[in-house]
Enzyme design. Structure first.
Site, PDB file in Angstrom:
ATOM      1  N   GLU A  44     -25.268  65.151  -1.119  1.00 35.85           N
ATOM      2  CA  GLU A  44     -26.210  66.045  -1.795  1.00 35.85           C
ATOM      3  C   GLU A  44     -25.555  66.637  -3.040  1.00 35.85           C
ATOM      4  O   GLU A  44     -24.364  66.940  -3.048  1.00 35.85           O
ATOM      5  CB  GLU A  44     -26.594  67.177  -0.830  1.00 35.85           C
ATOM      6  CG  GLU A  44     -27.523  68.224  -1.412  1.00 35.85           C
ATOM      7  CD  GLU A  44     -27.777  69.386  -0.455  1.00 35.85           C
ATOM      8  OE1 GLU A  44     -28.804  70.055  -0.602  1.00 35.85           O
ATOM      9  OE2 GLU A  44     -26.931  69.618   0.447  1.00 35.85           O
ATOM     10  N   LYS A 110     -36.267  67.917  -1.929  1.00 32.84           N
ATOM     11  CA  LYS A 110     -35.900  68.572  -0.676  1.00 32.84           C
ATOM     12  C   LYS A 110     -36.982  69.549  -0.233  1.00 32.84           C
ATOM     13  O   LYS A 110     -37.366  70.451  -0.969  1.00 32.84           O
ATOM     14  CB  LYS A 110     -34.569  69.301  -0.870  1.00 32.84           C
ATOM     15  CG  LYS A 110     -33.992  69.949   0.381  1.00 32.84           C
ATOM     16  CD  LYS A 110     -32.652  70.598   0.040  1.00 32.84           C
ATOM     17  CE  LYS A 110     -31.965  71.229   1.228  1.00 32.84           C
ATOM     18  NZ  LYS A 110     -30.679  71.862   0.821  1.00 32.84           N
ATOM     19  N   CYS A 144     -29.967  67.444   3.665  1.00 35.44           N
ATOM     20  CA  CYS A 144     -29.216  68.551   4.266  1.00 35.44           C
ATOM     21  C   CYS A 144     -30.025  69.422   5.230  1.00 35.44           C
ATOM     22  O   CYS A 144     -30.239  69.050   6.372  1.00 35.44           O
ATOM     23  CB  CYS A 144     -28.579  69.386   3.152  1.00 35.44           C
ATOM     24  SG  CYS A 144     -27.145  70.361   3.716  1.00 35.44           S
TER      25      CYS A 144
END
Length: 258
Positions: A44, A110, A144
């Site tokens: 990331e 995300k 994540c």
């Protein structure tokens, strides 16, 4: 269409808010890959580290990174994937790019921004999942903190591979290990997690723990050091496991309200 998918995971330290330095460092690692691979996976925010001040990064860096990824993809005949702090011109997003050889990049923003670090105050959350069909494998890439939310990752798309890129700190790495395994088991898919190592500008330490888990939750590869990690995913493992264990057929139907 392939029966085996060969992946390389670049587990690396990152320089804080220095895109050119990180691209060069990662390029050097990629140049040392001697095995034939189909996908290269980066952590990331691989050009900056997990920064909450993306305004410090020149807006041109987004296009430079996409071009860099495309050059690697085209030149080496591999797909490359990772997320960056991206300036759309209107807002900042934590955007994962999947770049395949000789194809236009596709992306995923995300969904679950990390409130503990204030990511929700800086980056706009995405609303759409991305399923990439690459060499006959359906891949769902996430980022994540998304790992903590099983409903978002639920395998309603019949994907084969669930892929997470991350800056997941050592302090909570036990959760990372446990949740990667759980996502593989509950979705009857391969689950890949690629994390960074080192210490960032904020003093957060990262211990890697990048790994691959098969459809039954068995850990196939794992690492805690700076290196390129290799793994092979087998289509017949997915097919045979789902044929024998028809658990996905019993999954709940639901509508996700965003």
């Amino acid at each position: 269409m392939k029966e085996e998918l060969h992946i390389a995971m670049v587990q690396t330290a990152l320089e804080w808010e220095k895109p050119e330095v990180n691209r060069k460092s990662i390029s050097n690692k990629i140049d040392l890959i001697s095995k034939d691979v189909d996908i290269i996976i980066l952590p990331e925010m691989f050009t900056t580290g997990f920064t909450m001040t993306p305004e410090n990064i020149d807006i041109s860096e987004g296009c430079k990174t996409i071009d860099w990824m495309q050059n690697i993809a085209d030149g080496k005949g591999v797909a490359i994937v990772g997320s960056v702090a991206y300036n759309t011109g209107k807002e900042f997003v934590n955007r994962l790019f999947f770049v395949a050889p000789n194809e236009k990049e596709v992306y995923y923003d995300k969904r679950h921004t990390f409130t503990l670090a204030g990511e929700d105050k800086v980056y706009k959350a995405g609303k759409d999942k991305l399923i990439v069909d690459y060499l006959g494998f359906k891949i769902c890439p996430l980022v994540c903190y998304d790992l903590r939310f099983p409903v978002w990752a639920r395998n309603v798309d019949n994907y084969d591979v669930l892929l997470y890129v991350a800056n997941w700190p050592k302090l909570r790495v036990a959760a990372w290990d446990a949740l990667l395994k759980a996502r593989a088991i509950e979705n009857i898919s391969y689950c890949i997690g690629v994390n960074r190592i080192g210490v960032d500008q904020k003093g957060n330490e990262y211990s890697g723990h990048s790994g691959v888990y098969d459809c039954l939750g068995s850990q196939k590869v794992f690492s805690q050091k700076e290196e390129v990690i290799y793994a092979t995913l087998y289509k017949n493992h997915i097919t045979e496991t789902r044929k024998k264990l028809k658990f996905l057929e019993d999954r709940d139907n639901f509508t996700l309200v965003l």
